[in-house]
Scaffold this motif. Structure first.
Motif, PDB file in Angstrom:
ATOM      1  N   TYR A 183       0.870  -1.036  -0.020  1.00 19.35           N
ATOM      2  CA  TYR A 183      -0.014   0.033   0.089  1.00 19.35           C
ATOM      3  C   TYR A 183       0.922   1.372   0.112  1.00 19.35           C
ATOM      4  O   TYR A 183       0.348   2.313  -0.513  1.00 19.35           O
ATOM      5  CB  TYR A 183      -0.731   0.123   1.223  1.00 19.35           C
ATOM      6  N   SER A 406      -9.930   3.027   4.746  1.00 15.22           N
ATOM      7  CA  SER A 406      -8.926   4.117   4.320  1.00 15.22           C
ATOM      8  C   SER A 406      -9.225   5.566   4.973  1.00 15.22           C
ATOM      9  O   SER A 406      -8.591   6.222   5.144  1.00 15.22           O
ATOM     10  CB  SER A 406      -8.852   4.122   2.665  1.00 15.22           C
ATOM     11  N   THR A 447      -3.799  -0.740   5.611  1.00 17.41           N
ATOM     12  CA  THR A 447      -4.520   0.762   4.983  1.00 17.41           C
ATOM     13  C   THR A 447      -4.809   1.710   5.844  1.00 17.41           C
ATOM     14  O   THR A 447      -4.500   2.865   5.467  1.00 17.41           O
ATOM     15  CB  THR A 447      -6.120   0.051   4.474  1.00 17.41           C
ATOM     16  N   ALA A 451      -2.885   5.027   4.893  1.00 14.22           N
ATOM     17  CA  ALA A 451      -4.005   6.338   4.671  1.00 14.22           C
ATOM     18  C   ALA A 451      -3.670   7.331   5.551  1.00 14.22           C
ATOM     19  O   ALA A 451      -4.028   8.611   5.542  1.00 14.22           O
ATOM     20  CB  ALA A 451      -5.634   5.820   4.580  1.00 14.22           C
ATOM     21  N   LEU A 494      -6.258   4.240  -2.453  1.00 14.90           N
ATOM     22  CA  LEU A 494      -5.875   3.503  -1.289  1.00 14.90           C
ATOM     23  C   LEU A 494      -7.182   2.526  -0.898  1.00 14.90           C
ATOM     24  O   LEU A 494      -7.116   1.378  -0.713  1.00 14.90           O
ATOM     25  CB  LEU A 494      -5.327   4.078   0.003  1.00 14.90           C
TER      26      LEU A 494
END
Length: 502
Positions: A183, A406, A447, A451, A494
């Motif tokens: 990610y 996210s 995530t 994020a 994302l």
């Protein structure tokens, strides 16, 4: 519904204190902790022993993460006050004659390298200052620096954000770290293209591809390999170093740029400037290969609350592997580097004392905030609040939760001003939600962290700090005009990536 609202209350209080009343992070953290503790005592009824155990968990997590944060700031101040950053900055400015590539290099790659050592907004401040000295507009310089380094926040500060999410979740660290590298690659690419957009719109996004893509590929490879071997403390700045080297190479090949001549004296200065980073890599690799089994482990017993919640025992809740612990490596590196700088005259003894005082002055507010938020997180986990919140959000969003993960991560960083704090508050929530949905908790935690990392680009506290460095205090809206769109777009990407990967 009442249980959900009560569980949500500490987060609401934190939000109001930071964004509504605009209190400092440490005061907002204290009020949030007191609110959570009051609910814990009255609602959950842990008893004296249970309350002490839960608070002790938060204290031990604060010691573990706090020492790393202190060490990261100490090393940053050592290199800064010894003149190391000035030497590195001067070298980069001489290498890149193409102003667009210089803009991209400083705001996207070099700032990420700085983030690997020390966060807290300092990389964006330094990058903004360099760009302004090079003649770039203040608002664009600040916005590009905020966005450009944001992808690296999760991997920076000697891995403090990674250790934070590891401490508040039960998912194996390697799984989270490997997922974070994937990610993180997505976030890295989005931020690089976003910096190009800030520089000159879509035209420069297209022009920037020949620089962004190869550098992104090299840094992605670094992230993935180092994640596989769990090189937590050096993953950020090693990736940044590789990015710097590859960017110089790509620039020389694509622009047919001539090599900038460097005298022997300048080479020695440059080598001295990067000495601490080379030592950290050396010691980290050495201790990784030797794998010394010198550990201090802290465990906690379980207990049952009068409210009917069974809090499980936590063996090895916090483990200090002494020679692999980032703080230990930083201390060894600092002692050696300090001795070298004193010997060659880069520092004197008075400046050496100032480094420690300055580090303590800058880091104490952060340490206090970490303490209160980690104790709050411990309370929310042991009191069942995290489980109640995750259950409620899952019921509301259903199979769309991976996208919401996210949003939660980004909002957490926006509210608290820190990726580490966002991971502390919402890491366990993301893990619990993933488990209840039968999804991979490592992906959801990754995530959350990435994020949250990107969300740091629009955090009010960091934006205000960088705005002050850019001479734009009170005019933060000029910076937000450039950062909001690419930051939100990255969070959306994302979220969609999480849906696909889950």
């Amino acid at each position: 519904m009442t249980d959900f609202l009560l569980s949500l209350m500490p987060i609401v209080v934190l939000l109001v204190c930071l964004l509504g009343i605009k209190l400092s992070a440490k005061i907002a953290g204290l009020i949030t902790f007191l609110m959570a503790f009051a609910e814990f005592v009255v609602w959950t009824k842990p008893g004296v022993l249970g309350a002490v155990i839960t608070i002790e968990k938060g204290l031990m997590m604060a010691v573990f993460v706090g020492l790393i944060a202190f060490g990261a700031m100490l090393l940053y101040n050592l290199v800064d006050i010894s003149g190391g950053f000035s030497i590195i900055n001067h070298y980069l400015s001489n290498v890149f004659q193409n102003r667009f590539v210089l803009f991209l290099m400083i705001s996207w790659v070099f700032s990420a390298f700085l983030q690997g050592i020390a966060g807290y907004g300092l990389p964006a401040v330094i990058a903004t200052t360099i760009l302004m000295k090079s003649g770039f507009p203040a608002a664009k310089a600040a916005a590009a620096s905020l966005l450009g380094h944001s992808w690296a926040i999760s991997f920076g500060s000697m891995g403090s954000s990674i250790f934070a999410i590891d401490l508040v979740t039960g998912t194996p660290l390697k799984g989270i770290l490997v997922s974070m590298s994937h990610y993180g690659s997505v976030g890295m690419l989005c931020c690089g293209l976003g910096v190009c957009f800030i520089y000159g719109g879509m035209t420069y996004v297209h022009k920037g591809l020949k620089y962004v893509v190869p550098v992104w590929a090299a840094m992605t490879a670094s992230l993935i390999v180092m994640a596989q071997y769990e090189m937590v403390s050096v993953i950020g700045f090693v990736t940044g170093i590789i990015g710097v080297v590859v960017m110089i190479g790509v620039y020389r090949v694509s622009d047919r740029a001539e090599r900038t001549p460097i005298s022997a004296g300048q080479k020695r200065q440059l080598a001295g400037s990067v000495l601490p980073y080379l030592l950290i890599i050396l010691f980290s690799l050495t201790f990784f290969l030797v794998n010394p089994d010198l550990k201090i482990s802290v465990s906690f017993p379980g207990y049952e609350t009068a409210g009917g919640i069974n809090v499980e025992a936590k063996p090895d809740y916090v483990v200090f592997n002494l020679l692999k612990y980032p703080f230990t490596i930083i201390v060894i590196t600092t002692i050696i580097s300090l001795g070298y700088y004193l010997r060659i005259g880069c520092l004197d003894r008075k400046q050496a004392g100032f480094i420690i005082k300055n580090t303590a002055k800058k880091i104490i507010p952060t340490e206090i905030t970490l303490l209160f938020l980690l104790c709050t997180a411990s309370i929310m986990m042991d009191g069942g609040m995290t489980t109640i919140l995750s259950t409620g959000i899952v019921e509301l969003t259903g199979r769309g939760y991976p996208f919401m993960a996210s949003v939660i991560g980004m909002l957490g960083a926006f509210i608290t001003g820190s990726n580490t704090n966002s991971n502390i508050l919402f890491g366990a929530l993301q893990e619990t939600a993933a488990l209840s949905l039968g999804m991979a908790p490592a992906l959801m935690c990754a995530t959350q962290s990435i994020a949250g990392s990107v969300g740091g680009a629009i955090g009010p506290t960091t934006t205000a700090l960088v705005a002050a460095a850019a001479g734009k205090s009170g005019q933060e809206i000029e910076i937000y005009k450039y950062t909001l769109l690419p930051t939100i777009a990255t969070a959306v990407v994302l979220g969609l990536a999480n849906i696909v990967f889950i």
